[in-house]
Each structure stands twice: as C-alpha cells, then as structure tokens.
Write an enzyme that holds these catalytic residues in place. Structure first.
Site, short mmCIF file in Angstrom:
data_model
loop_
_atom_site.label_atom_id
_atom_site.label_comp_id
_atom_site.label_asym_id
_atom_site.label_seq_id
_atom_site.Cartn_x
_atom_site.Cartn_y
_atom_site.Cartn_z
N SER A 45 38.21 35.29 31.94
CA SER A 45 37.62 35.13 33.04
C SER A 45 37.40 33.97 33.72
O SER A 45 37.04 33.60 34.92
CB SER A 45 36.38 35.86 32.92
OG SER A 45 35.55 35.32 31.87
N CYS A 55 37.63 44.60 30.86
CA CYS A 55 37.18 43.10 29.87
C CYS A 55 36.93 42.14 30.87
O CYS A 55 35.74 41.79 31.40
CB CYS A 55 38.32 42.82 29.03
SG CYS A 55 38.02 42.20 27.78
N HIS A 89 40.27 48.01 27.11
CA HIS A 89 41.58 48.02 27.92
C HIS A 89 42.34 49.23 27.79
O HIS A 89 43.13 49.20 27.01
CB HIS A 89 42.40 46.70 27.24
CG HIS A 89 41.93 45.37 27.27
ND1 HIS A 89 42.27 44.69 28.27
CD2 HIS A 89 41.11 44.90 26.55
CE1 HIS A 89 41.75 43.44 27.98
NE2 HIS A 89 40.97 43.52 27.09
N GLU A 104 44.80 50.06 29.44
CA GLU A 104 46.05 49.89 30.09
C GLU A 104 46.91 49.68 28.70
O GLU A 104 47.95 49.53 28.73
CB GLU A 104 46.09 48.75 30.96
CG GLU A 104 45.73 47.27 30.40
CD GLU A 104 44.35 46.95 30.37
OE1 GLU A 104 43.32 47.78 30.26
OE2 GLU A 104 44.10 45.87 30.20
N1 GLN Z 1 36.75 37.13 26.38
C1 GLN Z 1 37.49 36.97 27.87
C2 GLN Z 1 36.68 36.38 28.86
O1 GLN Z 1 35.79 35.86 28.65
C3 GLN Z 1 37.92 38.41 28.01
C4 GLN Z 1 38.84 38.92 27.30
C5 GLN Z 1 39.85 39.92 27.68
O2 GLN Z 1 39.98 40.05 28.92
N2 GLN Z 1 40.56 40.57 26.49
O3 GLN Z 1 37.28 36.24 29.76
#
Ligand code: GLN
Length: 199
Positions: free
Chosen positions: A54, A84, A178, A180
């Site tokens: 992110s 996520c 997820h 997907e």
């Molecule tokens: N830990 C990731 C984040 O903070 C997210 C992990 C993921 O999308 N699988 O963006």
C-alpha cells in the site's frame, strides 16, 4: 469473450497482483481491463484495487496523477473493491501509516497494516462472508491488514479470529484476504453484481 452489456471493471494497475484480478473478473462475466491513467479510469463502471504494497501504491498513485481522480470517482459512488493492500487504500484512516502514506479513502474504518503478525504472515482460512452463498470462501492472507474499528455506516461482512476482515460501505467493498489467488470467484461475482446494480 464477455457479452456486450457486461460491466466494464478496471483493475488499478500501478502495482500488485493485477493479472490475477483480471482473470477472476473475466470469470465473473465482467469486461476487465487494467487502469493506469485518469483517461482509463474515466472509462470503467467499477474498479478493483489489488493486493500488493500500500505504501508503494500510494506513492505511484501520486506520481501517475491518479490520487485525486480516484478520490473523486469513489466519492461520486463508483463501485470499488479493494483486497489486502487495496483494503488499506480504501480506509479513511490507517492506524500505523508509513510517513507520507496516503489513502484514497471511502470506507469509514481504521485499519492496522500487517496485523496478523510475524509467525502468521501468510496463511489460508475458511471465511464465512455475509452475502456470499454456498459456504465459506477460502481466504488467502498475506501480510494482511485487519480492520480495527468501523464507523456507523460500515457493514461488517466477515470476521476471522475475532478480527474484521471484510466490510462494505455503500458501493465500496474490501477484504483483508485475496480471493483472486484462488479458483473461487464468488467475491468477484458479488462485486460484479454491485457494479451491475449501480449502472
Ligand atoms: N502488507 C501490505 C501493505 O501494507 C499488504 C499485503 C498484501 O497486499 N498482500 O500494503
């Protein structure tokens, strides 16, 4: 192979597992396409924000001039689904942001990044999701966030181990896991229905 009249659903393609979402959306009878630029965003009926990282996604959204267009479309009710890192991008507030990390927002919730902890960085679990029929979905959690708290307008769709892992607020949907990455496309089907309803 999508029939005319199927909703056009974009996948934000700045970073993350874009291709898997395109495949899952196509299986859910949507016309799926990657979205990188404001002109591409303007051409979709709904948008998926994938898993990934992110903080990187936030930086790239600024760099590509996408942050404000994304906020604008989410504010004006475009259906959006974040998985996520995508869930983090849709949170109005992050509990533990990296410095400079911003979100698109749209869901009145506070999220905790990497919440499931070190020994459990990656795991799979059966998750019962409200509105998804036919038994629990297989949740793949990878350094997943959880939702620490939600506002009055946010509906909790699923919990795992006492933590909120799926939410919906109006036309915005988000999961910590997820779907997907599995062959089960029911979450994408639910989202495609939300996009059809909004058209
Ligand atoms: N830990 C990731 C984040 O903070 C997210 C992990 C993921 O999308 N699988 O963006």
């Amino acid at each position: 192979m999508t029939a005319p009249g199927n909703p056009v659903i974009g996948v934000l393609a700045l970073q993350g597992d874009v291709r898997e979402h395109l495949t899952a959306l196509a299986a859910a009878d949507a016309a799926a396409r990657p979205v990188r630029r404001p002109e591409e965003l303007a051409g979709v009926d709904g948008l998926v924000i994938p898993g990934g990282e992110s903080t990187t996604m936030s930086k790239l959204a600024h760099l590509f001039g996408m942050m404000e267009p994304l906020r604008e479309r989410v504010r004006s009710g475009m259906p959006v689904y974040g998985t996520c890192a995508g869930l983090i991008m849709l949170a109005d507030k992050i509990l533990d942001p990296r410095s400079g990390q911003e979100t698109i927002g749209g869901i009145d919730m506070i999220v905790r990044r990497n919440a499931f902890g070190r020994q459990n960085e990656s795991f799979e679990a059966a998750v019962e999701v409200a509105g998804v029929e036919g038994g629990p979905v297989e949740g793949v959690f990878i350094r997943a966030p959880w939702v620490e708290s939600v506002g009055a307008r946010t509906e909790v769709l699923a919990e795992y181990n006492g933590h909120v892992v799926a939410v919906r607020q109006g036309s915005a949907l988000a999961t910590s896991f997820h779907p997907e990455l599995t062959g089960d496309h029911r979450m994408h089907g639910l989202f495609a229905d939300m996009v059809r309803d909004a058209r």
